[in-house]
Scaffold this active site. Structure first.
Site, PDB file in Angstrom:
ATOM      1  N   LEU A  25       0.808  -1.218   0.000  1.00 57.09           N
ATOM      2  CA  LEU A  25       0.000   0.000   0.000  1.00 57.09           C
ATOM      3  C   LEU A  25       0.843   1.271   0.000  1.00 57.09           C
ATOM      4  CD1 LEU A  25       0.047   1.107   3.160  1.00 57.09           C
ATOM      5  CD2 LEU A  25      -1.593  -0.742   3.437  1.00 57.09           C
ATOM      6  N   ASN A  68       9.915  -2.476  -4.304  1.00 62.48           N
ATOM      7  CA  ASN A  68      10.259  -1.130  -3.856  1.00 62.48           C
ATOM      8  C   ASN A  68      11.574  -0.659  -4.471  1.00 62.48           C
ATOM      9  OD1 ASN A  68       8.001  -0.694  -2.391  1.00 62.48           O
ATOM     10  ND2 ASN A  68       8.917  -0.960  -0.384  1.00 62.48           N
ATOM     11  N   PHE A  93       5.315   6.322 -12.248  1.00 57.36           N
ATOM     12  CA  PHE A  93       6.554   6.399 -11.468  1.00 57.36           C
ATOM     13  C   PHE A  93       7.748   6.873 -12.276  1.00 57.36           C
ATOM     14  CE2 PHE A  93       7.302   5.385  -7.077  1.00 57.36           C
ATOM     15  CZ  PHE A  93       5.993   5.261  -6.646  1.00 57.36           C
ATOM     16  N   GLY A 147      11.192  10.055  -0.466  1.00 58.12           N
ATOM     17  CA  GLY A 147      11.320   9.947   0.990  1.00 58.12           C
ATOM     18  C   GLY A 147      10.341   8.912   1.471  1.00 58.12           C
ATOM     19  N   CYS A 167       9.233   3.812   3.445  1.00 61.05           N
ATOM     20  CA  CYS A 167       9.603   2.550   2.796  1.00 61.05           C
ATOM     21  C   CYS A 167      10.867   2.626   1.950  1.00 61.05           C
ATOM     22  CB  CYS A 167       8.460   2.059   1.921  1.00 61.05           C
ATOM     23  SG  CYS A 167       7.065   1.514   2.869  1.00 61.05           S
ATOM     24  N   LYS A 170      14.426   3.247   3.624  1.00 58.77           N
ATOM     25  CA  LYS A 170      14.740   2.161   4.559  1.00 58.77           C
ATOM     26  C   LYS A 170      14.965   0.839   3.816  1.00 58.77           C
ATOM     27  CE  LYS A 170      11.056   0.723   6.989  1.00 58.77           C
ATOM     28  NZ  LYS A 170      10.692  -0.654   6.736  1.00 58.77           N
ATOM     29  N   LYS A 172       5.238  13.365   0.804  1.00 63.01           N
ATOM     30  CA  LYS A 172       4.395  13.409  -0.392  1.00 63.01           C
ATOM     31  C   LYS A 172       3.021  13.915   0.038  1.00 63.01           C
ATOM     32  CE  LYS A 172       2.310   8.880  -0.481  1.00 63.01           C
ATOM     33  NZ  LYS A 172       2.053   7.695  -1.256  1.00 63.01           N
TER      34      LYS A 172
HETATM   35  C1  UDX Z   1       5.872   3.106  -1.473  1.00 64.52           C
HETATM   36  C2  UDX Z   1       5.387   2.067  -2.497  1.00 64.52           C
HETATM   37  O1  UDX Z   1       4.739   2.743  -3.579  1.00 64.52           O
HETATM   38  C3  UDX Z   1       4.462   1.063  -1.850  1.00 64.52           C
HETATM   39  O2  UDX Z   1       4.101   0.071  -2.780  1.00 64.52           O
HETATM   40  C4  UDX Z   1       5.192   0.435  -0.666  1.00 64.52           C
HETATM   41  O3  UDX Z   1       4.325  -0.451   0.020  1.00 64.52           O
HETATM   42  C5  UDX Z   1       5.692   1.495   0.303  1.00 64.52           C
HETATM   43  O4  UDX Z   1       6.492   2.441  -0.389  1.00 64.52           O
HETATM   44  P1  UDX Z   1       4.863   5.295  -0.317  1.00 64.52           P
HETATM   45  O5  UDX Z   1       6.168   5.417   0.400  1.00 64.52           O
HETATM   46  O6  UDX Z   1       3.611   5.478   0.459  1.00 64.52           O
HETATM   47  O7  UDX Z   1       4.738   3.851  -1.020  1.00 64.52           O
HETATM   48  O8  UDX Z   1       4.839   6.403  -1.436  1.00 64.52           O
HETATM   49  P2  UDX Z   1       4.926   6.529  -3.024  1.00 64.52           P
HETATM   50  O9  UDX Z   1       3.703   7.154  -3.520  1.00 64.52           O
HETATM   51  O10 UDX Z   1       5.358   5.267  -3.662  1.00 64.52           O
HETATM   52  O11 UDX Z   1       6.084   7.624  -3.141  1.00 64.52           O
HETATM   53  C6  UDX Z   1       7.371   7.418  -2.605  1.00 64.52           C
HETATM   54  C7  UDX Z   1       8.270   8.596  -2.876  1.00 64.52           C
HETATM   55  O12 UDX Z   1       8.639   8.645  -4.241  1.00 64.52           O
HETATM   56  C8  UDX Z   1       7.655   9.959  -2.560  1.00 64.52           C
HETATM   57  O13 UDX Z   1       8.620  10.763  -1.910  1.00 64.52           O
HETATM   58  C9  UDX Z   1       7.295  10.518  -3.912  1.00 64.52           C
HETATM   59  O14 UDX Z   1       7.311  11.924  -3.943  1.00 64.52           O
HETATM   60  C10 UDX Z   1       8.405   9.934  -4.770  1.00 64.52           C
HETATM   61  N1  UDX Z   1       8.048   9.769  -6.192  1.00 64.52           N
HETATM   62  C11 UDX Z   1       7.055   8.914  -6.557  1.00 64.52           C
HETATM   63  C12 UDX Z   1       8.750  10.472  -7.161  1.00 64.52           C
HETATM   64  O15 UDX Z   1       9.662  11.270  -6.854  1.00 64.52           O
HETATM   65  N2  UDX Z   1       8.426  10.272  -8.474  1.00 64.52           N
HETATM   66  C13 UDX Z   1       7.465   9.419  -8.877  1.00 64.52           C
HETATM   67  O16 UDX Z   1       7.248   9.283 -10.093  1.00 64.52           O
HETATM   68  C14 UDX Z   1       6.746   8.711  -7.881  1.00 64.52           C
END
Ligand code: UDX
Length: 440
Positions: A157, A215, A256, A264, A267, A270, A328
């Protein structure tokens, strides 16, 4: 069906509430009494869209229960999920002390053939270590003949969309060893099958690895795009165009691929550290992921660098409005947020910081004890500022009243860490715009 979920953090609380929503009888367990009492009174410890309603509704329907006493509920359960935190220790290893503490408690009290499922993100092999810990404690009280199973069911998630992700996931990955465990997990997830997704069964080690590999792949895409963006800036290309051009290849896909000021959250940072460390322990160097981490650390400094370069280093005594603090949008989570790197660099350089976030102000105070001004809204943050810097793309930042901002700001730079503004648009209001991956 009756299950317990141990740990009421993001993963545990969302999983528990969503299973209850599907008709399962769920008991959420945590050692934090204040948190459990709060939950019984409708206080949700995290900001997550949709979660509060589901928790309240299922608590009232008596399908969702909260307790600090795992031993007293353990033996009326068919499945116990372990969803406690696994923070990084100083070497980057996942700290498993909370996970093993739960295993020991189970071992001390189990007297029915439970299925123990790991939902926390844990290093490959942890489910087997959990089984050993449980057995160790069972031996101590002469109960080693009792049969039980372990399984792995990693959670994918995303914060801010956790309920939705849980209810309609792309897939559910389950690692099992026995037919009995497989049947139980099939029964548990059957109500979700109506939402048309797949449960992928595999062995336990592969299931644990799938979580890390997923991840790591997502983080790799981000660092890759940040590298491409930085090169675009230097060569005069526009990364937004490049992203669209690349993303329409179905092998690459459009998701993505957004460059920004670094990833940041709880997940990616780490998990990348943990997988690099696991490689080291196994005598293998994770070359790509080391670079992914290095690029990300560098990227977090990019907003400060752009601001400082614009004023040719003459920034001492200037004032900056920072819009967005959480890592985010749609969350108050500040863990490893790029805004922290930015604000610490600003303060070190003698810049005054006026910060605003729609949800993370309270959380931010725990991370930033330094002297910054917490503003009441975006305009208050921009008041008499020399620049606006946007590390997080909250929706409410997208269409501000630029005429008001023009009047209240001292000079008119916008450093856009998530490419949410259009340069020509801003120029028409008299602002200089600096995005990511576009020529300055
Ligand atoms: C992530 C994974 O998506 C999820 O499947 C896992 O279980 C936990 O880690 P999360 O940390 O909630 O989820 O956030 P996510 O929306 O994936 O974004 C992670 C980071 O990447 C954010 O800092 C976001 O700003 C950055 N990001 C995301 C980008 O810089 N560019 C992108 O295209 C997508």
């Amino acid at each position: 069906m009756k299950i317990a979920v141990v740990g009421t953090g993001y993963v545990g609380l969302v999983s528990g509430a969503c299973f209850a929503e599907m008709g399962v009888d769920v008991t959420c367990v945590d050692i934090d009494n204040e948190k459990i009492e709060g939950l019984k009174n409708g206080v949700i410890p995290i900001y997550e869209p949709g979660l509060k309603n589901i928790v309240l509704r299922n608590y009232e329907a008596d399908r969702l229960h909260f307790t600090t006493d795992l031993p007293s509920v353990l033996n009326s359960m068919e499945i116990v999920f372990i969803a406690v935190g696994t923070p990084s220790d100083e070497q980057g290893n996942a700290d498993l002390s909370y996970v093993f503490e739960v295993a020991r408690t189970i071992g001390d009290h189990i007297d029915t053939p439970l299925l123990i499922v790991t939902k926390s993100t844990v290093p490959v092999g942890t489910s087997f270590r959990i089984r050993e810990k449980v057995k160790e404690r069972m031996r101590l009280r002469g109960a080693e003949d009792l049969d039980f199973d372990v399984a792995s069911n990693p959670e994918f998630l995303k914060e801010g969309a956790a309920v939705e992700d849980f209810m309609s996931p792309d897939r559910v990955v389950v690692g099992v060893e026995t037919e009995r465990a497989r049947n139980l997990m099939t029964r548990l997830y059957r109500p979700f099958l109506l939402n048309n997704f797949r449960v992928i069964f595999m062995d336990i080690l592969s299931s644990e690895m799938t979580k890390y590999a997923s991840n790591a792949m997502l983080a790799t895409r981000i660092s890759f795009m940040n590298d491409i963006a930085n090169l675009c800036e230097r060569l005069g290309a526009d990364v937004n165009m490049v992203r669209r051009g690349m993303g329409s290849d179905s092998r690459i896909g459009k998701y993505f691929l957004y460059p920004g000021c670094g990833y940041g959250g709880s997940c990616f940072p780490k998990d990348i550290r943990a997988i690099i460390q696991a490689g080291e322990e196994a005598g293998y160097e994770m070359g790509v992921l080391k670079a992914v981490e290095e690029v990300n650390n560098r990227q977090k400094g990019i907003l400060f660098d752009k601001f400082s370069r614009y004023f040719q280093g003459d920034i001492k005594g200037k004032t900056v409005g920072v819009w967005g603090l959480s890592f985010k949008p749609e969350t108050d989570d500040m863990r490893d947020a790029p805004s922290l790197t930015l604000i610490r660099s600003l303060l070190k350089a003698g810049v005054n910081v006026r910060a605003y976030d729609p949800a993370a102000m309270k959380e931010a105070r725990k991370y930033l004890q330094e002297d910054i001004y917490y503003a009441t809204d975006i305009y208050d943050a921009a008041n008499e500022a020399d620049a606006l810097i946007v590390p997080t793309e909250w929706k409410e930042f997208r269409l501000p009243n630029w005429n008001i901002l023009k009047k209240i700001m001292r000079s008119h730079l916008v450093v856009d860490g998530r490419n949410i503004y259009n340069r020509e648009d801003l120029a028409s209001y008299g602002f200089d715009h600096q995005g990511i991956g576009q020529k300055d």
